[in-house]
Design an enzyme around this catalytic site. Structure first.
Site, PDB file in Angstrom:
ATOM      1  CB  SER A  35      16.982  20.520 -12.728  1.00 21.32           C
ATOM      2  OG  SER A  35      18.492  20.779 -13.075  1.00 21.32           O
ATOM      3  CE1 TYR A 139      27.813  14.074  -9.342  1.00 18.17           C
ATOM      4  CE2 TYR A 139      29.441  13.067  -7.612  1.00 18.17           C
ATOM      5  CZ  TYR A 139      28.632  14.031  -8.092  1.00 18.17           C
ATOM      6  OH  TYR A 139      29.401  15.335  -7.744  1.00 18.17           O
ATOM      7  CE  LYS A 143      30.539  14.504 -12.038  1.00 17.36           C
ATOM      8  NZ  LYS A 143      29.742  16.071 -12.843  1.00 17.36           N
ATOM      9  NE  ARG A 268      22.648  12.192   4.336  1.00 17.71           N
ATOM     10  CZ  ARG A 268      23.574  13.342   3.846  1.00 17.71           C
ATOM     11  NH1 ARG A 268      23.549  13.577   2.347  1.00 17.71           N
ATOM     12  NH2 ARG A 268      22.284  14.374   4.006  1.00 17.71           N
ATOM     13  CG  ASP A 271      28.558   9.496   4.882  1.00 14.96           C
ATOM     14  OD1 ASP A 271      28.417   9.646   3.591  1.00 14.96           O
ATOM     15  OD2 ASP A 271      29.049   9.249   6.004  1.00 14.96           O
TER      16      ASP A 271
HETATM   17  P1  NAD Z   1      24.605  22.748  -9.072  1.00 14.20           P
HETATM   18  O1  NAD Z   1      23.913  21.833  -7.999  1.00 14.20           O
HETATM   19  O2  NAD Z   1      24.799  24.259  -8.475  1.00 14.20           O
HETATM   20  O3  NAD Z   1      24.823  23.286 -10.266  1.00 14.20           O
HETATM   21  C1  NAD Z   1      25.160  21.613 -10.997  1.00 14.20           C
HETATM   22  C2  NAD Z   1      24.268  23.024 -12.435  1.00 14.20           C
HETATM   23  O4  NAD Z   1      23.765  22.511 -13.301  1.00 14.20           O
HETATM   24  C3  NAD Z   1      22.606  23.346 -11.865  1.00 14.20           C
HETATM   25  O5  NAD Z   1      22.165  25.103 -12.267  1.00 14.20           O
HETATM   26  C4  NAD Z   1      20.979  22.723 -12.903  1.00 14.20           C
HETATM   27  O6  NAD Z   1      20.069  23.162 -12.522  1.00 14.20           O
HETATM   28  C5  NAD Z   1      22.437  22.249 -13.903  1.00 14.20           C
HETATM   29  N1  NAD Z   1      21.937  21.256 -14.643  1.00 14.20           N
HETATM   30  C6  NAD Z   1      21.233  20.501 -14.258  1.00 14.20           C
HETATM   31  N2  NAD Z   1      21.233  19.151 -14.745  1.00 14.20           N
HETATM   32  C7  NAD Z   1      21.330  20.278 -16.113  1.00 14.20           C
HETATM   33  C8  NAD Z   1      20.955  19.557 -17.355  1.00 14.20           C
HETATM   34  N3  NAD Z   1      19.867  18.408 -17.244  1.00 14.20           N
HETATM   35  N4  NAD Z   1      20.603  20.445 -18.325  1.00 14.20           N
HETATM   36  C9  NAD Z   1      21.279  21.791 -18.027  1.00 14.20           C
HETATM   37  N5  NAD Z   1      21.959  22.361 -17.125  1.00 14.20           N
HETATM   38  C10 NAD Z   1      21.743  20.929 -16.076  1.00 14.20           C
HETATM   39  O7  NAD Z   1      25.849  21.702  -8.514  1.00 14.20           O
HETATM   40  P2  NAD Z   1      27.567  22.716  -8.428  1.00 14.20           P
HETATM   41  O8  NAD Z   1      28.251  21.702  -6.572  1.00 14.20           O
HETATM   42  O9  NAD Z   1      27.378  23.235  -8.612  1.00 14.20           O
HETATM   43  O10 NAD Z   1      28.305  21.216  -8.577  1.00 14.20           O
HETATM   44  C11 NAD Z   1      28.711  22.059 -10.333  1.00 14.20           C
HETATM   45  C12 NAD Z   1      29.899  20.633 -10.685  1.00 14.20           C
HETATM   46  O11 NAD Z   1      30.478  20.331  -9.779  1.00 14.20           O
HETATM   47  C13 NAD Z   1      28.687  19.385 -11.065  1.00 14.20           C
HETATM   48  O12 NAD Z   1      29.131  18.749 -12.251  1.00 14.20           O
HETATM   49  C14 NAD Z   1      28.928  18.870  -9.973  1.00 14.20           C
HETATM   50  O13 NAD Z   1      29.047  16.755 -10.229  1.00 14.20           O
HETATM   51  C15 NAD Z   1      30.997  18.554  -9.558  1.00 14.20           C
HETATM   52  N6  NAD Z   1      30.811  18.635  -8.244  1.00 14.20           N
HETATM   53  C16 NAD Z   1      31.239  19.695  -7.210  1.00 14.20           C
HETATM   54  C17 NAD Z   1      31.084  18.760  -6.237  1.00 14.20           C
HETATM   55  C18 NAD Z   1      30.609  20.240  -4.721  1.00 14.20           C
HETATM   56  O14 NAD Z   1      31.094  19.563  -3.883  1.00 14.20           O
HETATM   57  N7  NAD Z   1      29.487  20.844  -5.259  1.00 14.20           N
HETATM   58  C19 NAD Z   1      31.970  18.051  -5.826  1.00 14.20           C
HETATM   59  C20 NAD Z   1      32.211  17.136  -6.913  1.00 14.20           C
HETATM   60  C21 NAD Z   1      31.878  17.179  -7.963  1.00 14.20           C
HETATM   61  C1  UD2 Z   2      30.157  15.553  -1.706  1.00 15.99           C
HETATM   62  C2  UD2 Z   2      29.112  15.759  -2.610  1.00 15.99           C
HETATM   63  C3  UD2 Z   2      29.118  14.376  -4.439  1.00 15.99           C
HETATM   64  C4  UD2 Z   2      30.114  14.546  -4.057  1.00 15.99           C
HETATM   65  C5  UD2 Z   2      30.939  13.588  -3.281  1.00 15.99           C
HETATM   66  C6  UD2 Z   2      32.334  13.022  -3.727  1.00 15.99           C
HETATM   67  C7  UD2 Z   2      27.668  17.473  -1.974  1.00 15.99           C
HETATM   68  C8  UD2 Z   2      26.003  17.715  -1.902  1.00 15.99           C
HETATM   69  N1  UD2 Z   2      27.796  15.908  -2.746  1.00 15.99           N
HETATM   70  O1  UD2 Z   2      28.743  13.960  -1.135  1.00 15.99           O
HETATM   71  O2  UD2 Z   2      28.461  15.392  -5.083  1.00 15.99           O
HETATM   72  O3  UD2 Z   2      30.640  14.914  -4.685  1.00 15.99           O
HETATM   73  O4  UD2 Z   2      31.456  14.501  -2.318  1.00 15.99           O
HETATM   74  O5  UD2 Z   2      32.749  12.320  -2.542  1.00 15.99           O
HETATM   75  O6  UD2 Z   2      28.676  18.003  -2.518  1.00 15.99           O
HETATM   76  N2  UD2 Z   2      25.748  15.191   6.696  1.00 15.99           N
HETATM   77  C9  UD2 Z   2      25.553  15.279   7.976  1.00 15.99           C
HETATM   78  N3  UD2 Z   2      24.257  15.885   8.012  1.00 15.99           N
HETATM   79  C10 UD2 Z   2      23.996  16.505   7.348  1.00 15.99           C
HETATM   80  C11 UD2 Z   2      24.292  16.705   6.159  1.00 15.99           C
HETATM   81  C12 UD2 Z   2      25.609  15.912   5.108  1.00 15.99           C
HETATM   82  O7  UD2 Z   2      26.209  14.179   9.124  1.00 15.99           O
HETATM   83  O8  UD2 Z   2      23.000  17.361   7.713  1.00 15.99           O
HETATM   84  C13 UD2 Z   2      27.213  13.760   6.610  1.00 15.99           C
HETATM   85  C14 UD2 Z   2      27.016  13.243   5.276  1.00 15.99           C
HETATM   86  O9  UD2 Z   2      26.369  11.533   5.632  1.00 15.99           O
HETATM   87  C15 UD2 Z   2      28.344  13.163   4.742  1.00 15.99           C
HETATM   88  C16 UD2 Z   2      29.210  14.478   4.840  1.00 15.99           C
HETATM   89  O10 UD2 Z   2      28.313  15.287   6.059  1.00 15.99           O
HETATM   90  O11 UD2 Z   2      28.692  12.173   6.024  1.00 15.99           O
HETATM   91  C17 UD2 Z   2      29.405  15.090   4.365  1.00 15.99           C
HETATM   92  O12 UD2 Z   2      27.967  15.101   3.303  1.00 15.99           O
HETATM   93  P1  UD2 Z   2      27.794  16.059   2.024  1.00 15.99           P
HETATM   94  O13 UD2 Z   2      26.760  15.687   1.497  1.00 15.99           O
HETATM   95  O14 UD2 Z   2      27.345  17.281   2.172  1.00 15.99           O
HETATM   96  O15 UD2 Z   2      28.747  15.492   1.089  1.00 15.99           O
HETATM   97  P2  UD2 Z   2      29.645  13.874  -0.232  1.00 15.99           P
HETATM   98  O16 UD2 Z   2      30.955  14.032   0.931  1.00 15.99           O
HETATM   99  O17 UD2 Z   2      28.271  12.557   0.545  1.00 15.99           O
END
Ligand code: NAD
Ligand code: UD2
Length: 310
Positions: A35, A139, A143, A268, A271
């Site tokens: 997805s 979300y 978690k 946002r 936020d």
């Molecule tokens: P991502 O969206 O790149 O990876 C998530 C993956 O899960 C994708 O490959 C997507 O296709 C798959 N997926 C989504 N829904 C699914 C479903 N119903 N069935 C099977 N697969 C599904 O995001 P990411 O940043 O790599 O995040 C990985 C994990 O880390 C997630 O659990 C996310 O919540 C967590 N996380 C990420 C961040 C961050 O900053 N990137 C922060 C906190 C937590």
């Molecule tokens: C992040 C994670 C979320 C969750 C959370 C934990 C992502 C995408 N989201 O949310 O999954 O784990 O952390 O608390 O990693 N912003 C701008 N301009 C832009 C985009 C973002 O100003 O074009 C700001 C936004 O309003 C926020 C900050 O940057 O204040 C970080 O935004 P984000 O979407 O990267 O991540 P966050 O912390 O909202």
């Protein structure tokens, strides 16, 4: 050689983890519904099962003979979770319970899973794991719920579990296409295309940015801990320092040698003002820390965005 299963292994963090395991000679099996993940991010040496993470029959195939499962599949968007409460709960909490249940049926396979800093909500200062979670989004609630079920998996069903509370993870391959993508992926993409950066709010909100290689190291160290002594544990994955979004835009400008054009837009809704973690528990339990400097991590991320000269 071990066999490792990764849910969400076609995504950003999951594909880096898969590459790291493959580089050490392990066999990798990925389950992903593609997805947000991409088939092109799944190395041809891994097996890919395209399926939903709540599909227990597909999960049973994924875990058959596996030494451990890394559960990363989720709809990783705070905003989407508030818009589609039922749909994201099915995947973000239901998917975790499905993985835990199939790990139980498979004889107690260790589960290392992604939690999030979102469980803390608005924190007074750097959050340590003793702080009572107070999520402000569906979300974050899912978690936190995942952590509760992971605790039950161990205490009731003897499934060892390790949760990593990721703060803001960034690095190459993070998808910038959605408006709710990580801020660094959006800024890096925009800078590469000489487009204007949009800062929501005053830009003084603080985030604890973690480079993806450090996230992978914590996932693997979490598994080693479970293999040493089964337990249910959670740790922050964070650097301990905050960077404002304004400072981030400036640093990206400096590294790329381009002065960013910045536009301010309304903050946002909901936020979080400050999101910084305390890395002490991870350091004590795992003996590692997220120590890639923002400068180095951003340089690697921006280099991956450079247009290819033809
Ligand atoms: P991502 O969206 O790149 O990876 C998530 C993956 O899960 C994708 O490959 C997507 O296709 C798959 N997926 C989504 N829904 C699914 C479903 N119903 N069935 C099977 N697969 C599904 O995001 P990411 O940043 O790599 O995040 C990985 C994990 O880390 C997630 O659990 C996310 O919540 C967590 N996380 C990420 C961040 C961050 O900053 N990137 C922060 C906190 C937590
Ligand atoms: C992040 C994670 C979320 C969750 C959370 C934990 C992502 C995408 N989201 O949310 O999954 O784990 O952390 O608390 O990693 N912003 C701008 N301009 C832009 C985009 C973002 O100003 O074009 C700001 C936004 O309003 C926020 C900050 O940057 O204040 C970080 O935004 P984000 O979407 O990267 O991540 P966050 O912390 O909202």
């Amino acid at each position: 050689m071990a066999v490792y299963a990764i849910t969400g292994g076609a995504g950003f963090i999951g594909s880096h983890l898969a590459d790291d395991l493959l580089a050490d000679g392990h066999h990798v099996r990925v389950l992903d519904d593609l997805s947000t993940g991409r088939r092109s991010q799944v190395d041809s040496r891994s097996d890919l099962i395209v399926a939903d993470v709540c599909d227990t029959a597909a999960l049973a195939r994924l875990l058959d003979g596996a030494d451990a499962v890394f559960h990363l599949a989720a709809i990783a968007s705070v905003i989407r979770s508030n818009e589609d409460w039922i749909g994201t709960n099915r995947v973000n909490l239901g998917g975790t319970v499905a993985v835990l249940e199939v790990a139980r049926r498979a004889g107690g396979i260790p589960v290392v899973y992604a939690s999030s800093a979102a469980i803390y909500g608005n924190q007074p200062g750097p959050a340590d794991e003793a702080l009572t979670p107070a999520p402000r989004s569906a979300y974050g609630a899912d978690k936190f719920g995942s952590e509760m079920h992971a605790g039950i998996a161990f205490s009731v069903h003897a499934v060892p579990t390790f949760g990593v509370r990721f703060f803001n993870v960034y690095g190459p391959r993070q998808d910038p296409r959605s408006p709710y993508s990580g801020v660094i992926s959006i800024f890096a993409e925009r800078i590469a295309h000489q487009e204007r950066l949009v800062i929501h709010g005053d830009g003084r909100q603080l985030r604890d940015f973690v480079y993806v290689d450090d996230a992978v190291r914590h996932l693997r160290a979490g598994l080693r801990l479970l293999q040493d002594a089964p337990r249910a544990a959670v740790v922050n994955v964070c650097t301990g320092s905050g960077t404002s979004i304004l400072e981030l835009a400036r640093t990206i400008g400096q590294i790329s040698g381009k002065r960013p054009d910045i536009e301010f837009a309304p903050a946002r809704e909901g936020d979080i003002r400050l999101s910084i973690g305390d890395p002490a528990r991870a350091r004590a339990l795992l003996g590692i820390s997220a120590n890639t400097s923002l400068q180095d991590g951003l340089a690697a991320t921006l280099a991956s965005k450079l247009p290819i000269a033809v």
